[in-house]
Design an enzyme around this catalytic site. Sequence first.
Site, PDB file in Angstrom:
ATOM      1  N   ASP A 140     -22.858  13.882  33.300  1.00  0.00           N
ATOM      2  CA  ASP A 140     -21.556  13.501  34.590  1.00  0.00           C
ATOM      3  C   ASP A 140     -22.848  13.140  35.736  1.00  0.00           C
ATOM      4  O   ASP A 140     -21.480  12.515  36.082  1.00  0.00           O
ATOM      5  CB  ASP A 140     -20.453  14.309  34.113  1.00  0.00           C
ATOM      6  CG  ASP A 140     -20.632  15.771  35.125  1.00  0.00           C
ATOM      7  OD1 ASP A 140     -22.140  16.198  34.942  1.00  0.00           O
ATOM      8  OD2 ASP A 140     -20.024  16.360  35.047  1.00  0.00           O
ATOM      9  N   GLU A 164     -27.624  26.762  36.045  1.00  0.00           N
ATOM     10  CA  GLU A 164     -28.154  25.933  37.147  1.00  0.00           C
ATOM     11  C   GLU A 164     -28.044  26.845  38.386  1.00  0.00           C
ATOM     12  O   GLU A 164     -27.029  26.989  38.501  1.00  0.00           O
ATOM     13  CB  GLU A 164     -27.452  24.960  37.330  1.00  0.00           C
ATOM     14  CG  GLU A 164     -27.343  23.959  38.735  1.00  0.00           C
ATOM     15  CD  GLU A 164     -26.759  22.614  37.950  1.00  0.00           C
ATOM     16  OE1 GLU A 164     -26.201  21.861  37.276  1.00  0.00           O
ATOM     17  OE2 GLU A 164     -26.924  21.440  39.031  1.00  0.00           O
TER      18      GLU A 164
HETATM   19  O1  KIV Z   1     -24.697  16.342  34.194  1.00  0.00           O
HETATM   20  C1  KIV Z   1     -26.539  16.428  34.539  1.00  0.00           C
HETATM   21  O2  KIV Z   1     -27.294  15.520  34.804  1.00  0.00           O
HETATM   22  C2  KIV Z   1     -26.013  17.874  33.744  1.00  0.00           C
HETATM   23  C3  KIV Z   1     -27.405  18.252  34.106  1.00  0.00           C
HETATM   24  C4  KIV Z   1     -27.967  18.689  35.418  1.00  0.00           C
HETATM   25  C5  KIV Z   1     -27.643  19.965  33.888  1.00  0.00           C
HETATM   26  O3  KIV Z   1     -24.953  18.785  33.815  1.00  0.00           O
END
Ligand code: KIV
Length: 277
Positions: free
Chosen positions: A49, A186
């Site tokens: 997202d 994260e």
């Molecule tokens: O939305 C995204 O790109 C993510 C990654 C950073 C893990 O969730």
Amino acid sequence: MSATSTMRVVLPPDIRARKGQLPLVVLTAYTTPGARLVDAHCDIALVGDSVGMVLHGMPSTLGVTLEMMIMHGCAVVKGLSKAMAVIDMPFGSYEESPQQAFRNASRLIAETGAPAVKLEGGVHMAETIAFLTKRGVPVMAHIGLTPQAVNTLGGYKVVGRDADAASVMADALAVEAAGAFSVVLEKVPMGLAGQVTKALNIPTIGIGAGVDCDGQVLVLDDMLGLFTDFRPKFVKRYAELGALADHAIADYAAEVRARSFPAAEHSFADVLKGKQS
Ligand code: KIV
């Protein structure tokens, strides 16, 4: 490949089986050309997202809709021949109830052809993860810094220092017990990420979580130097494509203004000579 086909070389059980093996390589992709680049080298193309911020100029991921994820998911699946697509469930599409989550996850899977979804949250989302996995929706969990909770967390901070460490471990154990086939960590301190990785039987995929995870994920546009609005410490730039593009566009603009583009070789003759078109 049709939108509902599940004929992918890499599927969630393959990812789960990679625990403790060769590290998993994951990048985001939002478009068909981006997916082709990722497919050549990666195990997973994550339709994150983050697309809201990277491609749509949004200030956070909170405004991303299910329809946007379906549109980008379809584009990405078309560009993959071996890597597995995982699609983020956007904010507001799964938190209300397990039933709401199933309704929207099943749309993401049925309408894009991706075999799995990702959602943010640990202990408090475990019931939903169990509900989905028992009904044929493989789930990648996402704990530590969960960007959709930016307003409650008070920013994009490291999660798991001091008092939070136990809750990160509890989240990890809860999503595994609920049936997640892997978990993104994260912005978790590297020592804690290593302990979580050791404690789990499913692969951990780190972003800003150190080298001991079972795999790594980055945002494609970040690592290529195309998205430069933010530069978190965990982003290593493997190329400076933004700067290259800037030079190319400046050259084009100068040549158009100087009438040196288009040259004869980019133009069509008025009279056909031999095979010339
Ligand atoms: O939305 C995204 O790109 C993510 C990654 C950073 C893990 O969730």
